[in-house]
Design an enzyme around this catalytic site. Structure first.
Site, PDB file in Angstrom:
ATOM      1  N   THR A   1       0.819  -1.211   0.000  1.00 53.03           N
ATOM      2  CA  THR A   1       0.000   0.000   0.000  1.00 53.03           C
ATOM      3  C   THR A   1       0.855   1.265   0.000  1.00 53.03           C
ATOM      4  O   THR A   1       2.047   1.229   0.279  1.00 53.03           O
ATOM      5  CB  THR A   1      -0.943   0.018   1.221  1.00 53.03           C
ATOM      6  OG1 THR A   1      -0.165   0.037   2.417  1.00 53.03           O
ATOM      7  CG2 THR A   1      -1.862  -1.192   1.225  1.00 53.03           C
ATOM      8  N   ASP A   2       0.208   2.383  -0.282  1.00 55.02           N
ATOM      9  CA  ASP A   2       0.892   3.678  -0.286  1.00 55.02           C
ATOM     10  C   ASP A   2       0.594   4.423   1.017  1.00 55.02           C
ATOM     11  O   ASP A   2       0.007   3.861   1.943  1.00 55.02           O
ATOM     12  CB  ASP A   2       0.490   4.489  -1.519  1.00 55.02           C
ATOM     13  CG  ASP A   2      -1.002   4.786  -1.593  1.00 55.02           C
ATOM     14  OD1 ASP A   2      -1.700   4.658  -0.561  1.00 55.02           O
ATOM     15  OD2 ASP A   2      -1.471   5.146  -2.680  1.00 55.02           O
ATOM     16  N   ALA A   3       0.986   5.689   1.087  1.00 56.72           N
ATOM     17  CA  ALA A   3       0.804   6.479   2.308  1.00 56.72           C
ATOM     18  C   ALA A   3      -0.667   6.654   2.685  1.00 56.72           C
ATOM     19  O   ALA A   3      -0.988   6.892   3.846  1.00 56.72           O
ATOM     20  CB  ALA A   3       1.466   7.843   2.142  1.00 56.72           C
TER      21      ALA A   3
ATOM     22  N   VAL B   1      -3.861   2.479   0.744  1.00 63.24           N
ATOM     23  CA  VAL B   1      -4.490   1.684  -0.313  1.00 63.24           C
ATOM     24  C   VAL B   1      -3.414   1.144  -1.251  1.00 63.24           C
ATOM     25  O   VAL B   1      -2.313   1.686  -1.346  1.00 63.24           O
ATOM     26  CB  VAL B   1      -5.541   2.497  -1.111  1.00 63.24           C
ATOM     27  CG1 VAL B   1      -6.699   2.913  -0.223  1.00 63.24           C
ATOM     28  CG2 VAL B   1      -4.930   3.709  -1.773  1.00 63.24           C
TER      29      VAL B   1
END
Length: 151
Positions: free
Chosen positions: A18-20, A23
């Protein structure tokens, strides 16, 4: 052998996927597509060393390379850390030297994403088009979608 054994896979989203915002980052979906395709081939009974160059177990480099010539993806809903995904692969032979795999990612019975990856068989030395490797041909036929279509 039941195609569902190698065409329906399951995976849980990990924090590193996931990203920051928490998601799944778009490039991870393509990585999952390729990894699920590799897992599908293995579950079907193909040796990765016979398909992919650089394998430790490979005694010879495969004569045929399968570069990706097209890919696309659409996210239908956010995919979060901890989500359990069912991944359905739908391979399709396009002609004697190319095929594509449609991927559908479901979370809690809802479609979360779709993707498509198209491969072309080329001679690893000359880089010219050639026939698909025998193992890929068998996998396509056994997957029940081995009919030749148009690109």
């Amino acid at each position: 052998m039941n195609p569902e054994n190698w065409l329906l896979l399951r995976r849980v989203v990990r924090f590193g996927d996931t990203d920051a915002a928490g998601v799944m980052h778009f490039h991870q979906l393509f990585r999952w597509c390729h990894e699920s395709w590799e897992e599908s081939l293995e579950s079907y009974g193909l040796n990765p060393a016979d398909i992919f160059p650089g394998s430790r177990k490979s005694e010879v480099t495969p004569e045929v390379a399968l570069p990706i010539i097209h890919c696309q993806a659409d996210f239908r809903r956010p995919i979060h850390t901890g989500d359990a995904l069912a991944m359905e692969l739908r391979p399709e032979r396009l002609n004697p030297n190319s095929f594509q795999v449609h991927f559908e990612f479901r979370c809690e019975e809802q479609i979360a994403a779709h993707a498509l990856i198209r491969h072309l068989a080329i001679n690893a030395q000359t880089r010219h088009r050639c026939a698909l490797p025998e193992g890929i041909d068998r996998w396509l036929e056994a997957s029940g979608v081995g009919k030749i279509g148009s690109i």
